[in-house]
Design a protein around this motif. Structure first.
Motif, PDB file in Angstrom:
ATOM      1  N   ALA A 114      50.218  56.993  61.735  1.00 15.25           N
ATOM      2  CA  ALA A 114      51.640  57.307  61.506  1.00 15.25           C
ATOM      3  C   ALA A 114      52.287  56.233  60.623  1.00 15.25           C
ATOM      4  O   ALA A 114      53.002  56.545  59.667  1.00 15.25           O
ATOM      5  CB  ALA A 114      52.383  57.421  62.839  1.00 15.25           C
ATOM      6  N   LEU A 115      52.018  54.964  60.922  1.00 13.77           N
ATOM      7  CA  LEU A 115      52.667  53.899  60.151  1.00 13.77           C
ATOM      8  C   LEU A 115      52.125  53.828  58.731  1.00 13.77           C
ATOM      9  O   LEU A 115      52.861  53.491  57.804  1.00 13.77           O
ATOM     10  CB  LEU A 115      52.523  52.555  60.875  1.00 13.77           C
ATOM     11  N   ASP A 116      50.852  54.174  58.539  1.00 13.12           N
ATOM     12  CA  ASP A 116      50.320  54.200  57.175  1.00 13.12           C
ATOM     13  C   ASP A 116      50.962  55.339  56.375  1.00 13.12           C
ATOM     14  O   ASP A 116      51.268  55.182  55.188  1.00 13.12           O
ATOM     15  CB  ASP A 116      48.794  54.337  57.196  1.00 13.12           C
ATOM     16  N   VAL A 117      51.183  56.476  57.029  1.00 17.54           N
ATOM     17  CA  VAL A 117      51.881  57.585  56.369  1.00 17.54           C
ATOM     18  C   VAL A 117      53.306  57.147  56.007  1.00 17.54           C
ATOM     19  O   VAL A 117      53.790  57.413  54.903  1.00 17.54           O
ATOM     20  CB  VAL A 117      51.893  58.834  57.280  1.00 17.54           C
ATOM     21  N   ALA A 118      53.956  56.435  56.926  1.00 21.31           N
ATOM     22  CA  ALA A 118      55.325  55.948  56.660  1.00 21.31           C
ATOM     23  C   ALA A 118      55.343  55.025  55.449  1.00 21.31           C
ATOM     24  O   ALA A 118      56.246  55.082  54.615  1.00 21.31           O
ATOM     25  CB  ALA A 118      55.881  55.231  57.893  1.00 21.31           C
ATOM     26  N   ARG A 119      54.304  54.169  55.373  1.00 23.50           N
ATOM     27  CA  ARG A 119      54.224  53.245  54.236  1.00 23.50           C
ATOM     28  C   ARG A 119      54.091  53.998  52.917  1.00 23.50           C
ATOM     29  O   ARG A 119      54.734  53.661  51.928  1.00 23.50           O
ATOM     30  CB  ARG A 119      53.006  52.331  54.410  1.00 23.50           C
ATOM     31  N   VAL A 120      53.263  55.027  52.906  1.00 21.03           N
ATOM     32  CA  VAL A 120      53.073  55.806  51.675  1.00 21.03           C
ATOM     33  C   VAL A 120      54.372  56.531  51.313  1.00 21.03           C
ATOM     34  O   VAL A 120      54.849  56.461  50.174  1.00 21.03           O
ATOM     35  CB  VAL A 120      51.911  56.813  51.834  1.00 21.03           C
ATOM     36  N   LEU A 121      54.981  57.211  52.306  1.00 22.44           N
ATOM     37  CA  LEU A 121      56.200  57.971  52.013  1.00 22.44           C
ATOM     38  C   LEU A 121      57.335  57.054  51.598  1.00 22.44           C
ATOM     39  O   LEU A 121      58.183  57.423  50.796  1.00 22.44           O
ATOM     40  CB  LEU A 121      56.639  58.788  53.230  1.00 22.44           C
ATOM     41  N   GLY A 122      57.366  55.859  52.176  1.00 20.11           N
ATOM     42  CA  GLY A 122      58.436  54.917  51.851  1.00 20.11           C
ATOM     43  C   GLY A 122      58.203  54.184  50.546  1.00 20.11           C
ATOM     44  O   GLY A 122      59.039  53.380  50.119  1.00 20.11           O
ATOM     45  N   GLY A 123      57.061  54.450  49.920  1.00 21.17           N
ATOM     46  CA  GLY A 123      56.788  53.825  48.633  1.00 21.17           C
ATOM     47  C   GLY A 123      56.399  52.368  48.756  1.00 21.17           C
ATOM     48  O   GLY A 123      56.462  51.614  47.800  1.00 21.17           O
ATOM     49  N   HIS A 124      55.962  51.921  49.980  1.00 16.35           N
ATOM     50  CA  HIS A 124      55.603  50.510  50.175  1.00 16.35           C
ATOM     51  C   HIS A 124      54.127  50.238  49.923  1.00 16.35           C
ATOM     52  O   HIS A 124      53.667  49.141  50.063  1.00 16.35           O
ATOM     53  CB  HIS A 124      55.937  50.060  51.602  1.00 16.35           C
ATOM     54  N   SER A 125      53.369  51.288  49.585  1.00 20.04           N
ATOM     55  CA  SER A 125      51.919  51.109  49.532  1.00 20.04           C
ATOM     56  C   SER A 125      51.369  51.084  48.119  1.00 20.04           C
ATOM     57  O   SER A 125      50.212  50.784  47.920  1.00 20.04           O
ATOM     58  CB  SER A 125      51.251  52.260  50.276  1.00 20.04           C
ATOM     59  N   GLY A 126      52.215  51.426  47.118  1.00 23.46           N
ATOM     60  CA  GLY A 126      51.707  51.543  45.757  1.00 23.46           C
ATOM     61  C   GLY A 126      50.941  52.834  45.529  1.00 23.46           C
ATOM     62  O   GLY A 126      50.459  53.096  44.434  1.00 23.46           O
ATOM     63  N   ARG A 127      50.793  53.643  46.596  1.00 24.63           N
ATOM     64  CA  ARG A 127      50.095  54.928  46.440  1.00 24.63           C
ATOM     65  C   ARG A 127      51.098  55.996  46.030  1.00 24.63           C
ATOM     66  O   ARG A 127      52.268  55.918  46.372  1.00 24.63           O
ATOM     67  CB  ARG A 127      49.483  55.361  47.773  1.00 24.63           C
TER      68      ARG A 127
END
Ligand SMILES: [Zn+2]
Length: 355
Positions: free
Chosen positions: A186-199
């Protein structure tokens, strides 16, 4: 994800406890998180927030002082929320309070009695079968005191106030697939959606706002959802869909369980999308695969169409457990892999992209 699991898995994450808080505060270092607190005794619709529970010491000994099991070795040796108890008991009485796993002879089971007010210890079947003395000495030094139940919330704002909710629970002491695997995905999905992952975000637009607002809730199972929903009644009508996540690290295809409203937009959309995202995956109706916090969101008066995604090996009617190590001391980091967690994260992102 696997590094976070290795760091947090052995904590004694009982529903209201210091170690639950430790795990949540550590996760809040990974993504911007608001932590809501609900004090012991606080009414949550027809429920009340329980006390903070701690087990300071627990063991079982023979009368000549040979220690047979010790909470210091594994948090599952004490029933979660066990009453304190100290004394010499007959073998018969001990067996009424000594729990074993139904299928795994070497494992310690996960047993909780949050509202039953009883004392108890947990052991392997093998240990129980070796108990031939007439009586044993039991020590459980546990405490119940005022505390606060905590719910972590991560919001990825969209152009609309219409909200999609993703939920995972964090309250299973010293276990991994159920439940830490759902939390880290869930938190990795949040990171991607929030634009914090560079993905790239779903749709391939890095940094472009989503239409929907996404709200991720990390909480203790059932009571955490009731506490959050009962304190955010005004938000419920804006919740247009949801997904509960857990058991995402074991080696089974994805299982998508529908909401209470099988004709809802998220039900129809996710069922179609899953066929492409995991061709081995399967779907089932509400409450036919696994029961978790989606029950509170689908409940009367709330009725948010929340599905669940897991890797449960077969629907409940099969009679099989969700996975062999379920609710036992065998649910360790060894049974999950980073590859499977990443594959599940990508399935969640694919479902959201379709949505
Ligand atoms: Zn569980």
């Amino acid at each position: 994800m696997l590094n976070l699991i290795r760091e947090l898995w052995f904590l004694k994450r009982d529903i209201v406890s210091d170690d639950f808080d430790r795990a949540l505060y550590r996760l809040a270092e990974e993504v911007p998180m608001t932590i809501h607190e609900y004090p012991t005794g606080e009414p949550c619709w027809t429920w009340r927030v329980p006390e903070k529970w701690a087990c300071h010491e627990a063991y079982l000994e023979t009368l000549d002082g040979r220690r047979l099991l010790d909470y210091a070795d594994h948090p599952l040796h004490a029933v979660s929320y066990s009453l304190p108890f100290e004394g010499v008991v007959s073998r018969e009485e001990l067996l009424r309070h000594l729990h074993v796993h139904p299928r795994q002879p070497d494992a310690i089971p996960f047993v909780f009695k949050y509202y039953e007010r009883d004392w108890g210890l947990c052991a392997s079947q093998n240990l129980r079968e070796s108990l031939n003395d007439e009586s044993y000495r039991v020590v459980i030094r546990s405490s119940f005191e005022p505390g606060t139940l905590k719910v972590g919330e991560v919001v990825v704002p969209g152009q609309s106030e219409e909200t999609f909710v993703i939920v995972a629970h964090l309250c299973h002491p010293a276990m991994v697939n159920d439940d830490l695997s759902g939390v880290v995905v869930a938190l990795d999905v949040a990171r991607v959606l929030g634009g914090h992952s560079g993905r790239p975000q779903p749709g391939g637009h890095v940094g472009r706002p989503q239409h929907y607002t996404y709200r991720f809730l990390i909480l203790p199972e059932t009571i955490g959802s009731v506490a959050y929903l009962s304190h955010h009644e005004g938000m419920v009508p804006k919740m247009v869909g949801g997904l509960f996540l857990e058991m995402l690290g074991n080696d089974s295809p994805h299982a998508l369980q529908g909401s209470f409203q099988p004709g809802s937009q998220p039900d129809r959309c996710f069922n179609t999308a899953l066929r492409h995202l995991d061709p081995q995956g399967y779907s089932g109706a509400y409450r036919t695969i696994i029961d978790n916090d989606e029950r509170q969101f689908n409940a009367p008066g709330v009725r948010v169409p929340m599905l669940s995604l897991s890797r449960v090996q077969a629907p409940k009617a099969s009679g099989l457990p969700p996975y062999p190590e379920y609710h036992s001391s065998l649910d360790t980091p060894e049974i999950v892999t980073q590859e499977r967690l990443e594959a599940s994260r990508d399935v969640v992102l694919g479902l959201l992209q379709a949505w």
